[in-house]
Design a protein around this motif. Sequence first.
Motif, short mmCIF file in Angstrom:
data_model
loop_
_atom_site.label_atom_id
_atom_site.label_comp_id
_atom_site.label_asym_id
_atom_site.label_seq_id
_atom_site.Cartn_x
_atom_site.Cartn_y
_atom_site.Cartn_z
N ALA A 76 2.95 10.28 4.34
CA ALA A 76 4.13 10.35 4.03
C ALA A 76 5.09 9.94 2.66
N ALA A 77 4.03 8.80 2.30
CA ALA A 77 4.67 8.85 0.84
C ALA A 77 4.41 9.47 -0.18
N ALA A 78 3.46 9.89 0.33
CA ALA A 78 2.10 11.05 -0.72
C ALA A 78 1.85 12.62 0.09
N PRO A 79 3.12 12.88 -0.61
CA PRO A 79 2.86 13.89 1.34
C PRO A 79 2.33 15.19 0.56
N TYR A 117 1.10 -1.49 0.09
CA TYR A 117 -0.14 0.41 0.26
C TYR A 117 1.11 1.35 -0.10
N VAL A 118 2.07 1.31 0.72
CA VAL A 118 3.17 2.16 0.68
C VAL A 118 3.66 2.55 -0.99
N ARG A 119 3.85 1.37 -1.41
CA ARG A 119 4.32 1.65 -2.75
C ARG A 119 2.88 2.30 -3.93
N VAL A 120 2.08 1.80 -3.05
CA VAL A 120 0.33 2.31 -4.19
C VAL A 120 0.93 3.94 -4.40
N ALA A 121 0.64 4.08 -3.20
CA ALA A 121 0.93 5.37 -2.49
C ALA A 121 1.85 6.26 -3.37
N ARG A 122 2.88 5.89 -3.07
CA ARG A 122 4.10 6.91 -3.47
C ARG A 122 4.22 6.74 -5.14
#
Length: 325
Positions: A48-51, A15-20
Amino acid sequence: RDLQDLLLSGGEPLYVRVAREASSWNRADNLGLVAGATDLQSLAAVRAAAPDLWILAPGVGAQGGDLEKAVRAGIRADGLGLLITTSRSLARAEDPGREARELRLAINAVRASPRQAAPGELQGPNANLADGLLEAGCVRFGTFTLKSGAASPIYLDLRRLVSHPGLLARAAAAYLPLLATLSYDRLAPLPYAALPIGAVISQQTSRPMVYPRKEVKEHGTKAEVEGEFLEGETVVVVDDVATTGGSKFEAIERLQGVGLRVLDVVVLIDRQSGASEALARAGFRLHSVFRLTDLIIHWERSGSISSRQADEVRRFLAGAEPAPR
């Protein structure tokens, strides 16, 4: 959650990779994300991943999400970027208009008083990693005899990471922000605990690694340093823990002995027992993901350890006698 929490090869949750990735796709300012307000750690990790992206955060109110904590976890640096849905709270209110106005006032009150992290406070992925280390038994409390002969109330055993692949990947990923600021040609993890950590970092960064042997071979190539390298290259020493720095100097001597250059040492935990100062006097820089005192503060605040355990570690680090039992 079975899919979103999957760890990728680099140790990053899916999910963090998707957000980034979504953040990089947002060229027309027309993308947003959904992250539940009932999972504050995930909400903070997505932010944090997509500020810069807007986040829709359902879950406040009837589903149990805390308004103030959700705003603090998901708001952008400019005070915007978060859409909080409270459909049931409004629909079931006697006066929906008044309820909406009160929610708006509550949100704006939080926005007007941004919370500053306390000194040494762990947040986001590092807080999760700290909890994982304790749960996996990589940190133990009791009475332990160290290599120096001193009796310590805490024992760090990061060799246990090899039995927890997901935690190992997350630990390795925690080194990456530090390594990104350094200039080096190869990683040089130290046997034994740091070898698996270094191997995962190598996969995550595509940087080659070498390692200094603990015992020089008496047969074959009799190599002191394993792996391919060129004389004059710079290596960054990677280890699990820094205490006095003694093992780091032994490794650095072997690395320098074959013509490699060493400037920096990176560890997961600095026990704050003199390693940083000793290395600095010799011209090396120590970088750590965690300081032991910050970990102790985090675990004590979360209730994972007692105040007595925390105080015993602090007394030990200060060189004081342990309190009577």
